[in-house]
Design a protein around this motif. Structure first.
Motif, PDB file in Angstrom:
ATOM      1  N   GLU B 100      44.266 -35.611  45.900  1.00 57.07           N
ATOM      2  CA  GLU B 100      42.887 -35.664  45.419  1.00 57.07           C
ATOM      3  C   GLU B 100      42.131 -34.617  46.221  1.00 57.07           C
ATOM      4  N   THR B 101      42.242 -33.348  45.803  1.00 57.17           N
ATOM      5  CA  THR B 101      41.747 -32.285  46.664  1.00 57.17           C
ATOM      6  C   THR B 101      40.229 -32.185  46.606  1.00 57.17           C
ATOM      7  N   SER B 102      39.661 -31.715  47.715  1.00 58.93           N
ATOM      8  CA  SER B 102      38.225 -31.475  47.763  1.00 58.93           C
ATOM      9  C   SER B 102      37.984 -30.374  48.787  1.00 58.93           C
ATOM     10  N   VAL B 103      36.814 -29.768  48.727  1.00 53.90           N
ATOM     11  CA  VAL B 103      36.456 -28.718  49.677  1.00 53.90           C
ATOM     12  C   VAL B 103      35.259 -29.200  50.478  1.00 53.90           C
ATOM     13  N   LEU B 104      35.354 -29.067  51.807  1.00 51.88           N
ATOM     14  CA  LEU B 104      34.254 -29.495  52.674  1.00 51.88           C
ATOM     15  C   LEU B 104      33.513 -28.270  53.189  1.00 51.88           C
ATOM     16  N   LYS B 105      32.218 -28.427  53.360  1.00 51.80           N
ATOM     17  CA  LYS B 105      31.429 -27.388  54.014  1.00 51.80           C
ATOM     18  C   LYS B 105      30.622 -28.055  55.099  1.00 51.80           C
ATOM     19  N   PHE B 106      30.642 -27.500  56.310  1.00 50.17           N
ATOM     20  CA  PHE B 106      29.761 -28.061  57.331  1.00 50.17           C
ATOM     21  C   PHE B 106      29.402 -26.990  58.350  1.00 50.17           C
ATOM     22  N   PHE B 139      31.788 -23.684  58.381  1.00 49.83           N
ATOM     23  CA  PHE B 139      33.216 -23.827  58.118  1.00 49.83           C
ATOM     24  C   PHE B 139      33.429 -24.195  56.655  1.00 49.83           C
ATOM     25  N   ILE B 140      34.461 -23.605  56.015  1.00 55.17           N
ATOM     26  CA  ILE B 140      34.898 -24.054  54.691  1.00 55.17           C
ATOM     27  C   ILE B 140      36.308 -24.597  54.861  1.00 55.17           C
ATOM     28  N   VAL B 141      36.506 -25.876  54.530  1.00 57.83           N
ATOM     29  CA  VAL B 141      37.769 -26.554  54.800  1.00 57.83           C
ATOM     30  C   VAL B 141      38.289 -27.160  53.503  1.00 57.83           C
ATOM     31  N   HIS B 142      39.590 -26.959  53.247  1.00 53.89           N
ATOM     32  CA  HIS B 142      40.229 -27.555  52.067  1.00 53.89           C
ATOM     33  C   HIS B 142      40.962 -28.813  52.515  1.00 53.89           C
ATOM     34  N   ALA B 143      40.720 -29.941  51.829  1.00 58.42           N
ATOM     35  CA  ALA B 143      41.348 -31.204  52.212  1.00 58.42           C
ATOM     36  C   ALA B 143      42.195 -31.709  51.064  1.00 58.42           C
ATOM     37  N   ILE B 144      43.335 -32.339  51.407  1.00 58.58           N
ATOM     38  CA  ILE B 144      44.273 -32.755  50.357  1.00 58.58           C
ATOM     39  C   ILE B 144      43.994 -34.162  49.886  1.00 58.58           C
ATOM     40  N   SER B 145      43.395 -35.025  50.706  1.00 64.26           N
ATOM     41  CA  SER B 145      43.064 -36.384  50.264  1.00 64.26           C
ATOM     42  C   SER B 145      41.850 -36.865  51.054  1.00 64.26           C
ATOM     43  N   PRO B 146      41.060 -37.794  50.507  1.00 60.66           N
ATOM     44  CA  PRO B 146      39.827 -38.203  51.181  1.00 60.66           C
ATOM     45  C   PRO B 146      40.067 -38.838  52.545  1.00 60.66           C
ATOM     46  N   ALA B 147      41.217 -39.496  52.724  1.00 57.19           N
ATOM     47  CA  ALA B 147      41.484 -40.149  54.004  1.00 57.19           C
ATOM     48  C   ALA B 147      41.653 -39.128  55.117  1.00 57.19           C
ATOM     49  N   SER B 174      26.912 -30.717  61.525  1.00 56.14           N
ATOM     50  CA  SER B 174      25.697 -31.026  60.763  1.00 56.14           C
ATOM     51  C   SER B 174      25.856 -30.477  59.360  1.00 56.14           C
ATOM     52  N   ASP B 175      24.997 -30.883  58.439  1.00 57.95           N
ATOM     53  CA  ASP B 175      24.996 -30.428  57.048  1.00 57.95           C
ATOM     54  C   ASP B 175      26.356 -30.614  56.390  1.00 57.95           C
ATOM     55  N   PHE B 176      26.931 -31.795  56.550  1.00 60.31           N
ATOM     56  CA  PHE B 176      28.267 -32.051  56.013  1.00 60.31           C
ATOM     57  C   PHE B 176      28.181 -32.323  54.519  1.00 60.31           C
ATOM     58  N   GLU B 177      28.925 -31.562  53.704  1.00 54.47           N
ATOM     59  CA  GLU B 177      28.937 -31.855  52.271  1.00 54.47           C
ATOM     60  C   GLU B 177      30.349 -31.710  51.710  1.00 54.47           C
ATOM     61  N   VAL B 178      30.642 -32.509  50.662  1.00 55.54           N
ATOM     62  CA  VAL B 178      31.955 -32.530  50.030  1.00 55.54           C
ATOM     63  C   VAL B 178      31.809 -32.021  48.603  1.00 55.54           C
ATOM     64  N   LEU B 179      32.621 -31.017  48.236  1.00 55.80           N
ATOM     65  CA  LEU B 179      32.561 -30.460  46.885  1.00 55.80           C
ATOM     66  C   LEU B 179      33.766 -30.950  46.092  1.00 55.80           C
ATOM     67  N   HIS B 180      33.532 -31.303  44.811  1.00 59.51           N
ATOM     68  CA  HIS B 180      34.628 -31.826  43.998  1.00 59.51           C
ATOM     69  C   HIS B 180      34.930 -30.984  42.767  1.00 59.51           C
ATOM     70  N   SER B 181      34.195 -29.902  42.523  1.00 60.54           N
ATOM     71  CA  SER B 181      34.500 -29.127  41.325  1.00 60.54           C
ATOM     72  C   SER B 181      34.308 -27.642  41.606  1.00 60.54           C
ATOM     73  N   ARG B 182      34.744 -26.817  40.658  1.00 59.97           N
ATOM     74  CA  ARG B 182      34.692 -25.372  40.864  1.00 59.97           C
ATOM     75  C   ARG B 182      33.283 -24.823  40.813  1.00 59.97           C
TER      76      ARG B 182
END
Lengths: 109, 186, 93
Positions: B100-106, B139-147, B174-182
């Motif tokens: 369940e991939t997502s991209v984080l920005k913080f 930072f731009i971080v790619h995560a493979i699962s929410p856990a 700070s400014d933590f956000e999770v992106l779920h789409s392109r």
């Protein structure tokens, strides 16, 4: 004759080869570039660490054991840096990650 | 340009001497003298390279690093690597492939750029997350699962990195956000 | 023990052949690069094991170090080369 060093070596090397196999399977199975990078950077690092730790146990405290430890340190530093460089190059080149739960993306790919 | 401390020179001399002994394998007096000469030449050539500051606010890392915490940090990192390997292996070997991939920005708030480098490497090595890009403080971080990104969201891993350099603790992320789409990732 | 290292090296060779599928199939340049990178890193371990099979680890470990450093520098250089928006990432469009 079975001694403790051989048993430990066999255990570590076998576990390491299992994780290398998992990394190979991941490169085939995962859907997009960014998730494939996960497979190489994590499973492969762990597998190589385990195999080389096993070889260090077999070798003991000699010059070659020290050199093997140097290889281990180098891998630990170089593998994430290489994965990061590739991912960054892909992002700069405009390759977007796939989000499998998003319906729109699924239709595109 | 930044100033280099005597501690930095001593540490790099010891590390290079250890490397020389490991690669040569001889411990007698002749080889030791040759080693000291080679290490001296290497340090003289690298002096300008080490004094140049590549990023704004870069400091002498050996002087700022609290050396006692380094083994503790490496032990913690090794445990994290084992956890991450098992975690990724579990995902890959299950037949349904539950990713369940997502991209984080913080944004981070660190005293010097070396912290960002160490945090980026640690993020890549820990469960299911991969540093894709660092732009300034973002930072731009790619995560493979929410856990897998709980450690970053709860500020646990950045605190470990901060502990390497200073004693006082403050929230880093700070400014933590999770992106779920392109569309959100422009 | 020699037998064990020999069998491990053979199994590892079979594992190394798997990412070659990704190198041939693609679909983007970066997928191919990840495949080659995986092959290069696993070869480091294979050279160490072959050193124990031939009982010449003192020679093979130096080859391993040189190979690791060359592979790392090579993959960084290629990543830098493709790191621009002018790269056409897919071969087939």
């Amino acid at each position: 004759m079975i001694d403790i060093t051989s048993v430990l070596t066999i255990l570590f090397v076998a576990a390491g080869i299992f994780f290398l196999l998992v990394g190979s399977i991941g490169i085939i199975r995962l859907p997009d570039f960014y998730s494939r990078t996960h497979a190489t950077s994590k499973s492969d690092t762990l597998g190589m660490m385990l195999v080389i730790i096993g070889l260090i146990i077999y070798e003991g405290l000699t010059i070659n054991g020290g050199k093997l430890f140097l290889v281990l340190l180098f891998i630990l530093l170089a593998n994430p840096v290489g994965a990061h460089a590739l991912a960054r190059a892909a992002l700069n080149a405009g390759l977007k990650p796939i989000f499998p739960n998003n319906k729109k993306d699924k239709e595109e790919s | 340009m930044k100033s280099l401390s005597a501690k930095s020179a001593v540490v790099s001399f010891i590390v290079l001497m250890g490397f020389w002994y490991l690669m040569s394998g001889f411990f007698d007096i002749t080889h030791s003298i040759m080693g000291v000469i080679s290490v001296g030449i290497v340090m003289a050539i690298n002096y300008k390279l080490k004094r140049h500051s590549y990023f704004e606010g870069e400091t002498d890392i050996i002087n700022d690093l609290r050396l006692l915490y380094v083994p503790y940090y490496f032990g913690w990192l090794l445990v994290q690597i084992v956890i991450s390997g098992v975690h990724v292996a579990k995902i890959l070997l299950s037949p349904s492939l539950p990713i369940e991939t997502s991209v984080l920005k913080f944004k981070v708030n660190f005293p010097n750029p070396h912290c960002k480098m160490i945090l980026g490497n640690s993020i890549t090595l820990t469960p299911g997350t991969l540093t894709v890009d660092i732009q300034g403080d973002e930072f731009i971080v790619h995560a493979i699962s929410p856990a897998s990104f709980e450690g970053i969201a709860s500020d646990k891993m950045p605190q470990q990195v901060l502990k390497l350099f200073t004693n006082e603790m403050y929230p880093v992320v700070s400014d933590f956000e999770v992106l779920h789409s392109r569309e959100e990732l422009s | 023990m020699d037998q064990f290292f020999l069998y491990s090296a053979v199994i590892l060779t079979a594992i190394i052949a798997v990412p070659a599928y990704r190198v041939v199939k693609g679909p983007t340049v970066f997928d191919r690069l990840v495949g080659t990178n995986a092959i290069a890193t696993k070869t480091i371990v294979l050279i160490c094991l072959i050193g124990y099979v031939f009982d010449r680890i003192g020679m093979f470990i130096d080859i391993t170090l040189a190979y690791a450093i060359l592979g790392f520098v090579g993959s960084l250089t290629i990543a830098k080369y493709f790191s621009s928006e002018n790269v056409n990432v897919r071969y087939d469009d």
